[in-house]
Design a protein around this motif. Structure first.
Motif, PDB file in Angstrom:
ATOM      1  N   PHE A  41      59.290   1.211  92.345  1.00  0.00           N
ATOM      2  CA  PHE A  41      60.015  -0.062  92.400  1.00  0.00           C
ATOM      3  C   PHE A  41      61.497   0.185  92.683  1.00  0.00           C
ATOM      4  O   PHE A  41      62.150  -0.623  93.356  1.00  0.00           O
ATOM      5  N   GLY A 150      51.564  -2.355  86.381  1.00  0.00           N
ATOM      6  CA  GLY A 150      52.289  -1.566  87.387  1.00  0.00           C
ATOM      7  C   GLY A 150      52.139  -0.081  87.140  1.00  0.00           C
ATOM      8  O   GLY A 150      51.399   0.361  86.248  1.00  0.00           O
ATOM      9  N   GLY A 151      52.843   0.710  87.938  1.00  0.00           N
ATOM     10  CA  GLY A 151      52.739   2.160  87.829  1.00  0.00           C
ATOM     11  C   GLY A 151      53.142   2.661  86.456  1.00  0.00           C
ATOM     12  O   GLY A 151      52.351   3.339  85.766  1.00  0.00           O
ATOM     13  N   VAL A 152      54.341   2.338  86.014  1.00  0.00           N
ATOM     14  CA  VAL A 152      54.794   2.793  84.692  1.00  0.00           C
ATOM     15  C   VAL A 152      53.968   2.117  83.602  1.00  0.00           C
ATOM     16  O   VAL A 152      53.574   2.756  82.615  1.00  0.00           O
ATOM     17  N   SER A 172      51.174 -10.539  85.668  1.00  0.00           N
ATOM     18  CA  SER A 172      50.676 -11.696  86.407  1.00  0.00           C
ATOM     19  C   SER A 172      49.219 -11.942  86.006  1.00  0.00           C
ATOM     20  O   SER A 172      48.450 -10.990  85.813  1.00  0.00           O
ATOM     21  N   LYS A 175      46.094 -10.088  87.173  1.00  0.00           N
ATOM     22  CA  LYS A 175      45.885  -8.686  86.786  1.00  0.00           C
ATOM     23  C   LYS A 175      45.260  -8.556  85.386  1.00  0.00           C
ATOM     24  O   LYS A 175      44.997  -7.444  84.929  1.00  0.00           O
ATOM     25  N   SER A 190      53.145 -13.066  82.857  1.00  0.00           N
ATOM     26  CA  SER A 190      54.570 -12.735  82.989  1.00  0.00           C
ATOM     27  C   SER A 190      55.421 -13.954  83.359  1.00  0.00           C
ATOM     28  O   SER A 190      56.639 -13.903  83.246  1.00  0.00           O
ATOM     29  N   PHE A 236      64.893  -0.196  80.495  1.00  0.00           N
ATOM     30  CA  PHE A 236      64.857   0.861  81.525  1.00  0.00           C
ATOM     31  C   PHE A 236      64.779   0.331  82.950  1.00  0.00           C
ATOM     32  O   PHE A 236      64.396   1.055  83.862  1.00  0.00           O
ATOM     33  N   ALA A 239      64.260  -5.434  86.947  1.00  0.00           N
ATOM     34  CA  ALA A 239      63.411  -5.994  88.010  1.00  0.00           C
ATOM     35  C   ALA A 239      63.742  -7.449  88.303  1.00  0.00           C
ATOM     36  O   ALA A 239      63.551  -7.917  89.430  1.00  0.00           O
ATOM     37  N   VAL A 242      65.491  -8.700  91.466  1.00  0.00           N
ATOM     38  CA  VAL A 242      64.812  -8.801  92.759  1.00  0.00           C
ATOM     39  C   VAL A 242      64.359 -10.238  92.998  1.00  0.00           C
ATOM     40  O   VAL A 242      63.739 -10.852  92.128  1.00  0.00           O
ATOM     41  N   VAL A 277      66.502   4.298  78.927  1.00  0.00           N
ATOM     42  CA  VAL A 277      65.852   5.404  79.628  1.00  0.00           C
ATOM     43  C   VAL A 277      66.232   5.349  81.110  1.00  0.00           C
ATOM     44  O   VAL A 277      66.144   4.291  81.736  1.00  0.00           O
ATOM     45  N   LEU A 279      65.239   8.150  83.878  1.00  0.00           N
ATOM     46  CA  LEU A 279      64.687   9.478  84.195  1.00  0.00           C
ATOM     47  C   LEU A 279      65.536  10.206  85.236  1.00  0.00           C
ATOM     48  O   LEU A 279      65.720  11.422  85.165  1.00  0.00           O
ATOM     49  N   ARG A 328      54.519  -8.350  94.262  1.00  0.00           N
ATOM     50  CA  ARG A 328      53.874  -8.125  92.965  1.00  0.00           C
ATOM     51  C   ARG A 328      52.365  -7.973  93.118  1.00  0.00           C
ATOM     52  O   ARG A 328      51.599  -8.318  92.222  1.00  0.00           O
ATOM     53  N   ASN A 330      50.611  -5.072  93.558  1.00  0.00           N
ATOM     54  CA  ASN A 330      49.976  -3.799  93.176  1.00  0.00           C
ATOM     55  C   ASN A 330      49.480  -3.790  91.739  1.00  0.00           C
ATOM     56  O   ASN A 330      50.120  -4.313  90.831  1.00  0.00           O
TER      57      ASN A 330
HETATM   58  N1  LIG Z   1      64.721   3.895  84.128  1.00  0.00           N
HETATM   59  C1  LIG Z   1      63.789   4.706  84.628  1.00  0.00           C
HETATM   60  O1  LIG Z   1      63.847   5.923  84.473  1.00  0.00           O
HETATM   61  C2  LIG Z   1      62.655   4.105  85.386  1.00  0.00           C
HETATM   62  C3  LIG Z   1      61.670   4.927  85.965  1.00  0.00           C
HETATM   63  C4  LIG Z   1      60.601   4.333  86.639  1.00  0.00           C
HETATM   64  C5  LIG Z   1      60.537   2.942  86.744  1.00  0.00           C
HETATM   65  N2  LIG Z   1      61.533   2.197  86.202  1.00  0.00           N
HETATM   66  C6  LIG Z   1      61.467   0.724  86.276  1.00  0.00           C
HETATM   67  O2  LIG Z   1      60.225   0.334  85.733  1.00  0.00           O
HETATM   68  C7  LIG Z   1      59.726  -0.817  86.393  1.00  0.00           C
HETATM   69  C8  LIG Z   1      58.323  -0.528  86.887  1.00  0.00           C
HETATM   70  O3  LIG Z   1      58.407   0.400  87.944  1.00  0.00           O
HETATM   71  P1  LIG Z   1      57.132   0.733  88.829  1.00  0.00           P
HETATM   72  O4  LIG Z   1      57.598   1.600  89.943  1.00  0.00           O
HETATM   73  O5  LIG Z   1      56.026   1.184  87.961  1.00  0.00           O
HETATM   74  O6  LIG Z   1      56.793  -0.714  89.470  1.00  0.00           O
HETATM   75  P2  LIG Z   1      55.505  -1.617  89.236  1.00  0.00           P
HETATM   76  O7  LIG Z   1      55.442  -1.961  87.786  1.00  0.00           O
HETATM   77  O8  LIG Z   1      54.331  -0.938  89.839  1.00  0.00           O
HETATM   78  O9  LIG Z   1      55.766  -2.918  90.088  1.00  0.00           O
HETATM   79  C9  LIG Z   1      56.624  -3.916  89.717  1.00  0.00           C
HETATM   80  C10 LIG Z   1      56.000  -5.003  88.821  1.00  0.00           C
HETATM   81  O10 LIG Z   1      57.063  -5.572  88.089  1.00  0.00           O
HETATM   82  C11 LIG Z   1      56.788  -6.934  87.827  1.00  0.00           C
HETATM   83  N3  LIG Z   1      57.965  -7.743  88.204  1.00  0.00           N
HETATM   84  C12 LIG Z   1      58.756  -8.343  87.295  1.00  0.00           C
HETATM   85  N4  LIG Z   1      59.740  -8.990  87.926  1.00  0.00           N
HETATM   86  C13 LIG Z   1      59.604  -8.790  89.233  1.00  0.00           C
HETATM   87  C14 LIG Z   1      60.343  -9.235  90.359  1.00  0.00           C
HETATM   88  N5  LIG Z   1      61.431  -9.990  90.250  1.00  0.00           N
HETATM   89  N6  LIG Z   1      59.927  -8.871  91.593  1.00  0.00           N
HETATM   90  C15 LIG Z   1      58.824  -8.108  91.729  1.00  0.00           C
HETATM   91  N7  LIG Z   1      58.096  -7.638  90.653  1.00  0.00           N
HETATM   92  C16 LIG Z   1      58.475  -8.003  89.413  1.00  0.00           C
HETATM   93  C17 LIG Z   1      55.539  -7.294  88.623  1.00  0.00           C
HETATM   94  O11 LIG Z   1      54.465  -7.312  87.699  1.00  0.00           O
HETATM   95  P3  LIG Z   1      53.725  -8.686  87.332  1.00  0.00           P
HETATM   96  O12 LIG Z   1      53.404  -9.357  88.643  1.00  0.00           O
HETATM   97  O13 LIG Z   1      52.511  -8.236  86.627  1.00  0.00           O
HETATM   98  O14 LIG Z   1      54.670  -9.475  86.492  1.00  0.00           O
HETATM   99  C18 LIG Z   1      55.379  -6.134  89.593  1.00  0.00           C
HETATM  100  O15 LIG Z   1      54.041  -5.909  89.948  1.00  0.00           O
HETATM  101  C19 LIG Z   1      60.740  -1.137  87.496  1.00  0.00           C
HETATM  102  O16 LIG Z   1      61.622  -2.132  87.059  1.00  0.00           O
HETATM  103  C20 LIG Z   1      61.466   0.171  87.695  1.00  0.00           C
HETATM  104  O17 LIG Z   1      62.763   0.014  88.212  1.00  0.00           O
HETATM  105  C21 LIG Z   1      62.570   2.740  85.527  1.00  0.00           C
END
Ligand SMILES: NC(=O)c1ccc[n+]([C@@H]2O[C@H](COP(=O)([O-])OP(=O)(O)OC[C@H]3O[C@@H](n4cnc5c(N)ncnc54)[C@H](OP(=O)(O)O)[C@@H]3O)[C@@H](O)[C@H]2O)c1
Length: 338
Positions: A41, A150-152, A172, A175, A190, A236, A239, A242, A277, A279, A328, A330
């Motif tokens: 993301f 999502g991935g995390v 959502s 899911k 969500s 952490f 989102a 966006v 957090v 990373l 959203r 995935n």
């Molecule tokens: N700080 C760190 O070290 C770190 C490391 C990795 C990831 N992250 C953060 O963790 C989050 C998840 O990362 P990921 O790569 O695993 O992504 P992800 O969860 O696979 O994809 C994003 C999901 O976030 C939700 N979402 C909430 N608000 C959104 C918006 N305004 N636009 C689009 N999606 C939105 C959606 O889920 P729903 O449709 O189910 O609501 C979407 O499917 C991200 O915010 C990312 O920046 C932080």
């Protein structure tokens, strides 16, 4: 070699496949012929100009790859050409070849293909830091996971299950069936406006022991209100920035941040903790990251960890991959494959 470039801030169409000279591994580096690169993301946020850590465009992002070692630089011990590996790349991962410091390269765990391998490092290391290293989740406790599909989110659910904790997932509605099948006890849409009330209902008024919140903004306020005494909130990501354009999205997210709410007196009197957090800011902590990775690989070998792959896109289809995540769509991880 070829790479996917962010040519300027903007919609997915700003991504462009370009040719470049294949790098030579420098001293202590390993050159990897990339079979799969993880899409995070943060990459979408970088493309939109919402991610301060990312290089300025034109640039190549990408935090993780899986592939075969093509060559090793001088004094690179432990790897040889042909080894199947996964690696952390602090940017540059959207490439058919990437040269990485050997400390950031790990053997591809047996039983995983390259796409699954590329799906593992960032999401599982982040989840490990959130759930285990800092969140200290224990058996019988309850964790609230935002973006649970999502991935995390799915990695955190996997680790919480290993620990024996209960999970309430926010995602959502489309899911929810998937999450229910993976053992999530309570599910919340969500888009719901009453997340705090729903969490209180699901926990008989007590609240949860840990919340993982990368939505940010207003959501951090609600997540804090979901905590039981001695509960911890992990912040952490942002989102919610966006959508709605670069400046409006950022302003909306920042205006929602409860800047004064987590003051030391409030935390003390509420018996709650808030921790952050990132990373990417642990990139030089090789020993720490390798320890976390060893534990993850051990769990994977015991059959306890399986990365959930949503979809693979070719490098040419990088824009479609970004569009899919931004919409959203995935469930689990998206990867680019050569
Ligand atoms: N700080 C760190 O070290 C770190 C490391 C990795 C990831 N992250 C953060 O963790 C989050 C998840 O990362 P990921 O790569 O695993 O992504 P992800 O969860 O696979 O994809 C994003 C999901 O976030 C939700 N979402 C909430 N608000 C959104 C918006 N305004 N636009 C689009 N999606 C939105 C959606 O889920 P729903 O449709 O189910 O609501 C979407 O499917 C991200 O915010 C990312 O920046 C932080």
């Amino acid at each position: 070699m070829h790479q996917v470039w962010i040519t300027r801030y903007g919609p997915p169409e700003v991504l462009e496949l370009r040719e470049a000279a294949t790098p030579h591994p420098a001293r202590g580096e390993v050159l990897i012929k990339v079979a799969a690169a993880g899409v995070n993301f943060a990459d979408i946020m970088a493309r939109l100009g919402l991610y301060p850590d990312a290089p300025k465009p034109p640039c190549v992002v990408g935090y993780e790859v899986a592939g075969e070692v093509a060559a090793v630089g001088a004094s690179s011990a432990g790897f040889k050409a042909g080894d199947r590996v996964i690696a952390l790349t602090r940017f540059g991962g959207y490439s058919s070849h990437v040269s990485v410091r050997q400390e950031q390269v790990f053997a591809l765990p047996p039983g995983l293909d390259f796409a699954q391998g590329a799906a593992l490092p960032v999401t599982y290391l982040t989840a490990y830091q959130l759930v285990v290293a800092m969140g200290r989740l224990r058996e019988g406790e309850t964790v609230l996971v935002h973006s649970a599909a999502g991935g995390v989110g799915l990695s955190a659910l996997n680790l919480a299950t290993i620990i024996g904790a209960k999970v309430i997932g926010v995602a959502s509605a489309a899911k929810h069936d998937f999450l229910r099948q993976r053992g999530v006890l309570g599910l919340i849409d969500s888009r719901a406006a009453d997340i705090v009330d729903r969490v209180k209902q699901l926990t008989n008024g007590r609240g949860v022991d840990l919340v993982l919140d990368a939505r940010g903004g207003q959501s951090w306020r609600e997540s804090y209100d979901c905590l039981a005494p001695t509960g911890r909130l992990a912040v952490f990501g942002l989102a919610t920035a966006v959508g709605g354009g670069r400046w409006i999205g950022t302003a909306r997210a920042l205006l929602g941040v409860p800047w004064l709410r987590f003051n030391p007196f409030r935390l003390m009197n509420d018996n709650r903790g808030v921790f952050g957090v990132n990373l990417g800011h642990l990139w030089d902590q090789n020993e720490l990251i390798r320890n976390w990775m060893s534990q993850l690989v051990a769990w994977q070998a015991q059959g306890k960890i399986t990365p959930v792959l949503d979809r693979s896109f070719s490098f040419e289809e990088a824009a479609a991959a970004h569009r899919h995540i931004e919409a959203r769509g995935n469930i689990g991880k998206v990867v680019l494959v050569s």
